[in-house]
Design an enzyme around this catalytic site. Structure first.
Site, PDB file in Angstrom:
ATOM      1  N   CYS A  93      14.764 -26.408  41.853  1.00 30.21           N
ATOM      2  CA  CYS A  93      13.630 -25.557  42.135  1.00 30.21           C
ATOM      3  C   CYS A  93      12.348 -25.974  41.395  1.00 30.21           C
ATOM      4  O   CYS A  93      11.769 -26.981  41.733  1.00 30.21           O
ATOM      5  CB  CYS A  93      13.978 -24.108  41.867  1.00 30.21           C
ATOM      6  SG  CYS A  93      12.892 -22.978  42.752  1.00 30.21           S
ATOM      7  N   ARG A 130       7.757 -14.652  49.156  1.00 28.89           N
ATOM      8  CA  ARG A 130       8.527 -15.713  48.507  1.00 28.89           C
ATOM      9  C   ARG A 130       9.737 -16.037  49.395  1.00 28.89           C
ATOM     10  O   ARG A 130      10.137 -15.227  50.242  1.00 28.89           O
ATOM     11  CB  ARG A 130       8.998 -15.277  47.118  1.00 28.89           C
ATOM     12  CG  ARG A 130       7.879 -15.055  46.119  1.00 28.89           C
ATOM     13  CD  ARG A 130       8.396 -14.642  44.775  1.00 28.89           C
ATOM     14  NE  ARG A 130       9.164 -15.686  44.113  1.00 28.89           N
ATOM     15  CZ  ARG A 130       8.632 -16.714  43.452  1.00 28.89           C
ATOM     16  NH1 ARG A 130       7.312 -16.822  43.380  1.00 28.89           N
ATOM     17  NH2 ARG A 130       9.363 -17.629  42.868  1.00 28.89           N
ATOM     18  N   HIS A 192      19.630 -22.474  43.224  1.00 21.16           N
ATOM     19  CA  HIS A 192      20.060 -21.915  41.932  1.00 21.16           C
ATOM     20  C   HIS A 192      21.453 -21.325  42.146  1.00 21.16           C
ATOM     21  O   HIS A 192      22.060 -21.446  43.180  1.00 21.16           O
ATOM     22  CB  HIS A 192      19.145 -20.761  41.532  1.00 21.16           C
ATOM     23  CG  HIS A 192      17.731 -21.115  41.257  1.00 21.16           C
ATOM     24  ND1 HIS A 192      17.329 -21.693  40.080  1.00 21.16           N
ATOM     25  CD2 HIS A 192      16.594 -20.910  41.980  1.00 21.16           C
ATOM     26  CE1 HIS A 192      16.007 -21.834  40.110  1.00 21.16           C
ATOM     27  NE2 HIS A 192      15.546 -21.360  41.251  1.00 21.16           N
TER      28      HIS A 192
HETATM   29  N1  GLN Z   1       7.523 -21.415  40.190  1.00 20.88           N
HETATM   30  C1  GLN Z   1       8.028 -22.087  41.331  1.00 20.88           C
HETATM   31  C2  GLN Z   1       7.824 -21.318  42.624  1.00 20.88           C
HETATM   32  O1  GLN Z   1       7.644 -20.190  42.617  1.00 20.88           O
HETATM   33  C3  GLN Z   1       9.529 -22.373  41.129  1.00 20.88           C
HETATM   34  C4  GLN Z   1      10.338 -21.111  41.011  1.00 20.88           C
HETATM   35  C5  GLN Z   1      11.782 -21.380  40.561  1.00 20.88           C
HETATM   36  O2  GLN Z   1      12.102 -22.329  39.844  1.00 20.88           O
HETATM   37  N2  GLN Z   1      12.689 -20.491  40.949  1.00 20.88           N
HETATM   38  O3  GLN Z   1       7.907 -21.868  43.652  1.00 20.88           O
END
Ligand code: GLN
Length: 251
Positions: A93, A130, A192
């Site tokens: 990620c 998101r 993840h």
């Molecule tokens: N900050 C990055 C995003 O929002 C990665 C987030 C994460 O590692 N879960 O895309």
């Protein structure tokens, strides 16, 4: 045999159980009598990627990525050279995004990356949804299951191979069906979870790549009884089938 794992920024870049990847690698080595040393590498720590057999980096909020980026960029040339030489990497990620060229974050500022992957990440802005949920990806290592939560959308340049194809979930950008990226033995992914405990074939592929780079192509891994891991994998896939986004449906 011995496996030396370098874990980049384990305190700062660690979301949704990413540190579980290091724990899984060490456990799968121990079950085979392979000594596994996990070396934490923090900002400013001396580290030569050529001394490692596997590199791990987890995810992080935009704020954490901004904190580690200058240090990671310093290490960029050595990491790129080591990846060209076959160094296995698992970048998850936010770590994946920083192994691309750059991440243009939620307020438009540019966080530089190290360009191991020919990819760029852009955050569509604070009002955009998101990409959150369970995810299942078809890869050369078989079906891989995990959890994603990212605002940034990653776009691979022509010729940059994805890690896999999204079966359920969002993936790189919820548009082109790609997930992650792969270059040699270096893997970038949004998954993840943590990822490796419930995807043993992928864990072993990374371990084996590290051992073969060090001990030669004859290195082998005896099979393990992965009943518990397979049950965890199946449960993750069932959860995704129940509630994950189906590609082609609105994000
Ligand atoms: N900050 C990055 C995003 O929002 C990665 C987030 C994460 O590692 N879960 O895309």
């Amino acid at each position: 045999m011995e496996l030396r794992v370098a874990h980049l920024y384990p305190e700062v870049m660690n979301l949704y159980g990413d540190r579980g990847n290091a724990i899984a690698v060490r456990a799968r080595c121990a079950r085979r009598g392979i000594r596994c040393e996990v070396l934490p590498v923090d900002i400013g720590d001396p580290f030569d990627p050529l001394d490692a057999d596997l590199v791990l980096i987890g995810g992080g909020q935009d704020r954490e990525q901004r904190r580690v980026a200058p240090d990671l960029v310093e290490r960029g040339p050595a990491l790129r050279e080591a990846v060209e030489g076959g160094l296995p990497v698992l970048a998850v990620c936010g770590g994946f995004q920083l192994f691309g060229h750059r991440y243009i974050d939620h307020d438009g500022s540019v966080i530089p990356g190290i360009g191991v992957f020919d990819a760029e990440t852009r955050h569509p802005g604070p009002v955009a949804d998101r990409c959150i949920g369970d995810i299942v990806v078809e890869t050369r290592f078989g079906e891989v299951a995990g959890f994603e939560n990212h605002g940034g959308r990653t776009y691979l340049a022509p010729g940059q191979e994805p890690f896999g194809r999204v079966r359920l979930g969002f993936g790189n950008n919820a548009e082109d069906g790609t997930e992650g990226a792969i270059r040699g033995n270096a893997i970038g992914t949004y998954l993840h979870g943590s990822l490796l405990p419930k995807n043993p074939a992928l864990a072993d592929a990374l371990i084996l790549a590290g051992l073969r780079r060090r001990y030669g192509p004859g290195a082998e891994l005896p099979p393990l009884d992965d009943a518990a891991e397979e049950r965890a994998h199946a449960a993750a896939v069932r959860a995704a089938e129940r509630r994950a986004r189906r590609p082609g449906r609105p994000a």
